[in-house]
Design a protein around this motif. Structure first.
Motif, short mmCIF file in Angstrom:
data_model
loop_
_atom_site.label_atom_id
_atom_site.label_comp_id
_atom_site.label_asym_id
_atom_site.label_seq_id
_atom_site.Cartn_x
_atom_site.Cartn_y
_atom_site.Cartn_z
N HIS A 231 -37.55 -38.12 -37.89
CA HIS A 231 -36.17 -37.68 -38.09
C HIS A 231 -35.97 -36.96 -39.43
O HIS A 231 -35.34 -35.91 -39.48
N LYS A 232 -36.54 -37.48 -40.51
CA LYS A 232 -36.41 -36.84 -41.82
C LYS A 232 -37.00 -35.44 -41.81
O LYS A 232 -36.45 -34.51 -42.39
N GLU A 233 -38.16 -35.30 -41.17
CA GLU A 233 -38.83 -34.01 -41.11
C GLU A 233 -38.04 -33.01 -40.28
O GLU A 233 -37.99 -31.82 -40.60
N VAL A 234 -37.40 -33.48 -39.22
CA VAL A 234 -36.60 -32.61 -38.37
C VAL A 234 -35.43 -32.05 -39.17
O VAL A 234 -35.14 -30.85 -39.14
N LEU A 235 -34.75 -32.89 -39.91
CA LEU A 235 -33.63 -32.43 -40.73
C LEU A 235 -34.09 -31.45 -41.80
O LEU A 235 -33.44 -30.42 -42.06
N ARG B 239 -33.05 -27.34 -42.16
CA ARG B 239 -32.57 -26.72 -43.40
C ARG B 239 -33.48 -25.56 -43.81
O ARG B 239 -33.02 -24.49 -44.22
N THR B 240 -34.79 -25.79 -43.72
CA THR B 240 -35.76 -24.78 -44.16
C THR B 240 -35.74 -23.55 -43.28
O THR B 240 -35.75 -22.43 -43.78
N VAL B 241 -35.72 -23.72 -41.97
CA VAL B 241 -35.77 -22.58 -41.06
C VAL B 241 -34.52 -21.71 -41.23
O VAL B 241 -34.57 -20.49 -41.08
N CYS C 184 -32.11 -19.30 -34.32
CA CYS C 184 -32.88 -20.49 -34.02
C CYS C 184 -31.97 -21.48 -33.30
O CYS C 184 -30.85 -21.74 -33.75
N TYR C 185 -32.45 -22.01 -32.19
CA TYR C 185 -31.68 -22.92 -31.36
C TYR C 185 -32.47 -24.19 -31.07
O TYR C 185 -33.66 -24.11 -30.77
N ALA C 186 -31.81 -25.33 -31.16
CA ALA C 186 -32.39 -26.58 -30.65
C ALA C 186 -32.17 -26.53 -29.15
O ALA C 186 -31.06 -26.25 -28.69
N VAL C 187 -33.22 -26.81 -28.38
CA VAL C 187 -33.15 -26.64 -26.93
C VAL C 187 -33.70 -27.87 -26.20
O VAL C 187 -34.38 -28.71 -26.79
N THR C 188 -33.39 -27.93 -24.92
CA THR C 188 -33.98 -28.94 -24.06
C THR C 188 -35.25 -28.37 -23.44
O THR C 188 -35.50 -27.17 -23.51
#
Length: 165
Positions: free
Chosen positions: A90-94, A98-100, A109-113
């Motif tokens: 979870h920490k790395e995802v957040l 932020r970085t991307v 950039c989209y979070a997708v299923t």
């Protein structure tokens, strides 16, 4: 109409025909003068300006921007990049999110299923530049477990204009 309406409570039904005409004209030409806009939508300049400012205050209009020609600026490669993240990080995802958001090569950039966690639209000067970015930057981000790309061969349609009907 209440000008304090939050963007989450705004429904498309609260926009009338004139609002939609104003939005359509602004999507076609964000630099149109208020005088020209008023003429197109058949309102007085004062009424048109009030409606335009209300649409901005409601958050319907997020920003104005110029669309640049990537090829003419030496960015000849567009790719769609599918990114997988390690599970339970979870920490790395957040941190990744932020970085991307700060990477100029990433246009969207989209979070997708589905099989991947993110899909990004990326530009580069050439294939080597794309490879360097994918392997040397994107794939090296903490939490990233995989990166796959599809290179765009030909742009058939590219617009930010939303359907208003």
């Amino acid at each position: 109409m209440n000008e304090d309406i939050g963007k989450d409570s705004l429904h498309a039904a609260t926009l009338d025909r004139l609002d939609r005409r104003i939005l359509a004209a602004l999507q076609a030409n964000g630099r149109i003068s208020n005088q020209e806009l008023a003429g197109l939508v058949h309102l007085s300049p004062a009424q048109c300006n009030r409606r335009h400012r209300r649409l901005e205050a409601m958050g319907v209009i997020r920003r104005y921007e110029a669309r640049l020609d990537a090829d003419r600026l030496g960015l000849g490669v567009t790719a769609f990049v599918h990114i997988s993240m390690e599970r339970g990080q979870h920490k790395e995802v957040l941190k990744f999110q932020r970085t991307v958001g700060k990477m100029p090569q990433v246009l969207e950039c989209y979070a997708v299923t589905g099989d991947f966690d993110y899909v990004c639209k990326v530009v580069a000067r050439d294939l080597k530049g794309l490879s360097d970015f994918l392997l040397g930057t994107l794939a090296q981000q903490p939490g990233v477990s995989g990166v796959r790309s599809s290179i765009c061969l030909n742009e058939l349609k590219c617009t930010g204009a939303l359907p208003l009907e």
